[in-house]
Design a protein around this motif. Structure first.
Motif, PDB file in Angstrom:
ATOM      1  N   VAL A 273       7.405  12.098  -2.506  1.00  0.00           N
ATOM      2  CA  VAL A 273       8.318  11.075  -3.037  1.00  0.00           C
ATOM      3  C   VAL A 273       7.582  10.054  -3.910  1.00  0.00           C
ATOM      4  CG1 VAL A 273       9.878   9.176  -2.412  1.00  0.00           C
ATOM      5  CG2 VAL A 273      10.078  11.398  -1.258  1.00  0.00           C
ATOM      6  N   PRO A 274       6.444   9.456  -3.438  1.00  0.00           N
ATOM      7  CA  PRO A 274       5.766   8.500  -4.325  1.00  0.00           C
ATOM      8  C   PRO A 274       5.239   9.128  -5.609  1.00  0.00           C
ATOM      9  CG  PRO A 274       4.570   8.757  -2.243  1.00  0.00           C
ATOM     10  CD  PRO A 274       5.842   9.502  -2.115  1.00  0.00           C
ATOM     11  N   ALA A 275       4.814  10.380  -5.548  1.00  0.00           N
ATOM     12  CA  ALA A 275       4.337  11.058  -6.763  1.00  0.00           C
ATOM     13  C   ALA A 275       5.478  11.219  -7.760  1.00  0.00           C
ATOM     14  CB  ALA A 275       3.741  12.417  -6.400  1.00  0.00           C
ATOM     15  N   ILE A 276       6.668  11.559  -7.273  1.00  0.00           N
ATOM     16  CA  ILE A 276       7.838  11.702  -8.154  1.00  0.00           C
ATOM     17  C   ILE A 276       8.198  10.359  -8.784  1.00  0.00           C
ATOM     18  CG2 ILE A 276      10.330  12.165  -8.183  1.00  0.00           C
ATOM     19  CD1 ILE A 276       9.767  14.348  -6.041  1.00  0.00           C
ATOM     20  N   ILE A 277       8.231   9.297  -7.959  1.00  0.00           N
ATOM     21  CA  ILE A 277       8.579   7.959  -8.476  1.00  0.00           C
ATOM     22  C   ILE A 277       7.562   7.529  -9.529  1.00  0.00           C
ATOM     23  CG2 ILE A 277       8.867   5.521  -7.882  1.00  0.00           C
ATOM     24  CD1 ILE A 277       9.836   6.463  -5.101  1.00  0.00           C
ATOM     25  N   THR A 278       6.273   7.755  -9.259  1.00  0.00           N
ATOM     26  CA  THR A 278       5.215   7.390 -10.213  1.00  0.00           C
ATOM     27  C   THR A 278       5.396   8.133 -11.537  1.00  0.00           C
ATOM     28  OG1 THR A 278       3.628   6.886  -8.446  1.00  0.00           O
ATOM     29  CG2 THR A 278       2.720   7.388 -10.619  1.00  0.00           C
TER      30      THR A 278
ATOM     31  N   LYS B  22       2.463   4.535  -3.639  1.00  0.00           N
ATOM     32  CA  LYS B  22       1.974   5.267  -2.473  1.00  0.00           C
ATOM     33  C   LYS B  22       2.800   4.840  -1.270  1.00  0.00           C
ATOM     34  CE  LYS B  22      -2.857   5.809  -3.793  1.00  0.00           C
ATOM     35  NZ  LYS B  22      -4.233   5.388  -3.559  1.00  0.00           N
ATOM     36  N   ILE B  23       2.984   5.761  -0.330  1.00  0.00           N
ATOM     37  CA  ILE B  23       3.620   5.423   0.941  1.00  0.00           C
ATOM     38  C   ILE B  23       2.636   5.758   2.048  1.00  0.00           C
ATOM     39  CG2 ILE B  23       5.549   5.840   2.517  1.00  0.00           C
ATOM     40  CD1 ILE B  23       7.273   6.517   0.106  1.00  0.00           C
ATOM     41  N   LYS B  24       2.280   4.740   2.843  1.00  0.00           N
ATOM     42  CA  LYS B  24       1.328   4.941   3.930  1.00  0.00           C
ATOM     43  C   LYS B  24       2.029   5.601   5.122  1.00  0.00           C
ATOM     44  CE  LYS B  24      -1.689   1.573   4.621  1.00  0.00           C
ATOM     45  NZ  LYS B  24      -2.216   0.204   4.862  1.00  0.00           N
ATOM     46  N   PRO B  25       1.262   6.162   6.048  1.00  0.00           N
ATOM     47  CA  PRO B  25       1.873   6.808   7.224  1.00  0.00           C
ATOM     48  C   PRO B  25       2.806   5.898   8.029  1.00  0.00           C
ATOM     49  CG  PRO B  25      -0.413   7.458   7.042  1.00  0.00           C
ATOM     50  CD  PRO B  25      -0.181   6.409   5.986  1.00  0.00           C
TER      51      PRO B  25
ATOM     52  N   THR C 222      -5.766  -5.833 -11.891  1.00  0.00           N
ATOM     53  CA  THR C 222      -5.089  -5.057 -10.848  1.00  0.00           C
ATOM     54  C   THR C 222      -4.131  -5.951 -10.078  1.00  0.00           C
ATOM     55  OG1 THR C 222      -7.038  -3.641 -10.542  1.00  0.00           O
ATOM     56  CG2 THR C 222      -5.415  -3.643  -8.766  1.00  0.00           C
ATOM     57  N   ILE C 223      -2.932  -5.434  -9.836  1.00  0.00           N
ATOM     58  CA  ILE C 223      -1.984  -6.064  -8.905  1.00  0.00           C
ATOM     59  C   ILE C 223      -1.594  -4.997  -7.901  1.00  0.00           C
ATOM     60  CG2 ILE C 223       0.281  -7.143  -8.600  1.00  0.00           C
ATOM     61  CD1 ILE C 223       0.109  -8.099 -11.495  1.00  0.00           C
ATOM     62  N   GLU C 224      -1.821  -5.283  -6.613  1.00  0.00           N
ATOM     63  CA  GLU C 224      -1.462  -4.332  -5.559  1.00  0.00           C
ATOM     64  C   GLU C 224      -0.507  -5.001  -4.584  1.00  0.00           C
ATOM     65  OE1 GLU C 224      -4.411  -1.444  -3.712  1.00  0.00           O
ATOM     66  OE2 GLU C 224      -3.987  -2.783  -2.020  1.00  0.00           O
ATOM     67  N   LEU C 225       0.723  -4.532  -4.580  1.00  0.00           N
ATOM     68  CA  LEU C 225       1.773  -5.086  -3.733  1.00  0.00           C
ATOM     69  C   LEU C 225       2.028  -4.154  -2.564  1.00  0.00           C
ATOM     70  CD1 LEU C 225       4.276  -6.899  -3.077  1.00  0.00           C
ATOM     71  CD2 LEU C 225       5.554  -5.481  -4.692  1.00  0.00           C
ATOM     72  N   THR C 226       1.940  -4.690  -1.354  1.00  0.00           N
ATOM     73  CA  THR C 226       2.313  -3.934  -0.161  1.00  0.00           C
ATOM     74  C   THR C 226       3.671  -4.442   0.292  1.00  0.00           C
ATOM     75  OG1 THR C 226      -0.002  -3.694   0.488  1.00  0.00           O
ATOM     76  CG2 THR C 226       1.641  -3.257   2.177  1.00  0.00           C
ATOM     77  N   THR C 227       4.641  -3.541   0.367  1.00  0.00           N
ATOM     78  CA  THR C 227       6.007  -3.917   0.696  1.00  0.00           C
ATOM     79  C   THR C 227       6.615  -2.858   1.609  1.00  0.00           C
ATOM     80  OG1 THR C 227       8.138  -4.593  -0.267  1.00  0.00           O
ATOM     81  CG2 THR C 227       6.907  -2.874  -1.443  1.00  0.00           C
ATOM     82  N   THR C 228       7.926  -2.866   1.734  1.00  0.00           N
ATOM     83  CA  THR C 228       8.641  -1.928   2.603  1.00  0.00           C
ATOM     84  C   THR C 228       9.510  -1.006   1.746  1.00  0.00           C
ATOM     85  OG1 THR C 228      10.486  -3.467   2.848  1.00  0.00           O
ATOM     86  CG2 THR C 228       8.706  -3.627   4.480  1.00  0.00           C
ATOM     87  N   PRO C 229      10.015   0.098   2.317  1.00  0.00           N
ATOM     88  CA  PRO C 229      10.885   0.995   1.533  1.00  0.00           C
ATOM     89  C   PRO C 229      12.117   0.317   0.945  1.00  0.00           C
ATOM     90  CG  PRO C 229      10.147   2.099   3.522  1.00  0.00           C
ATOM     91  CD  PRO C 229       9.703   0.660   3.634  1.00  0.00           C
TER      92      PRO C 229
END
Length: 196
Positions: free
Chosen positions: A26-31, A59-62, A88-95
């Motif tokens: 899924v993350p590869a498709i969105i990217t 990316k989606i973590k486990p 670089t901007i790295e945002l960690t969020t939820t689905p």
């Protein structure tokens, strides 16, 4: 005839396969489907900031945390004066950030940031107009809810510019707590963004 044990094993296998698809495919498709040119235009239409970026990666973590990484982001005012640059901007969020209107910012990490804090002749910060004017409808949303989180910045340069003065400050590391970020955002006048 299949016994219960085999049925359970097949169901578990299917669940694990779906899980693997969600966190890898899924993350590869969105990217791959992300259109940078269209995003830059939408962000300009929403904010009047001239926006450029080199790449976006999902990316989606486990644990289902979603990590969105942007590279070489630049924001300029409509008159092309620089406002913000980040390597670089790295945002960690939820689905929910991918599926809905709520952005739960678990963590925001920025690297190699330059920010120009410009004060206009009437004493107003040039940035003050942005929250009120930001149009979320350009992204197909009537409104957006942001749940702030902590921000960590590595290598930050801030230029303080007024009509009569100029100053620069450099920080190797700069951290802002969740409560500091929430207080700052809550003091802005947003027309279509809610801070929770």
């Amino acid at each position: 005839m299949m016994n219960k044990k085999n049925t359970i094993l097949i169901l578990i296998s299917i669940v694990l396969l779906l899980y693997a698809c969600v966190i890898s495919i899924v993350p590869a498709i969105i990217t791959n489907l992300f259109d940078i040119t269209k995003f830059e235009q939408k962000f300009y239409d929403a904010s009047s900031l001239v926006t450029t970026l080199d790449s976006v990666n999902y990316k989606i973590k486990p644990n289902f945390d979603v990590i969105i990484t942007l590279k070489n982001v630049s924001l300029k005012y409509i008159d092309y004066q620089p406002m913000f640059d980040a390597g670089t901007i790295e945002l960690t969020t939820t689905p929910s950030a991918l599926l809905g209107n709520t952005f739960n910012i678990k963590n925001l990490y920025l690297k190699n940031v330059k920010y120009e804090d410009q004060i206009l002749p009437d004493g107003t910060n040039k940035l003050a107009f942005l929250p009120r004017a930001f149009d979320t409808k350009q992204f197909g949303k009537n409104n957006i809810t942001i749940v702030p989180g902590p921000i960590k910045i590595k290598n930050l340069k801030i230029k303080y510019i007024t009509p009569t003065t100029y100053d620069e400050k450099d920080y190797i590391n700069k951290d802002y707590s969740k409560s500091e970020v929430k207080l700052f955002l809550s003091n802005q006048i947003f027309s279509q963004i809610k801070i929770r």
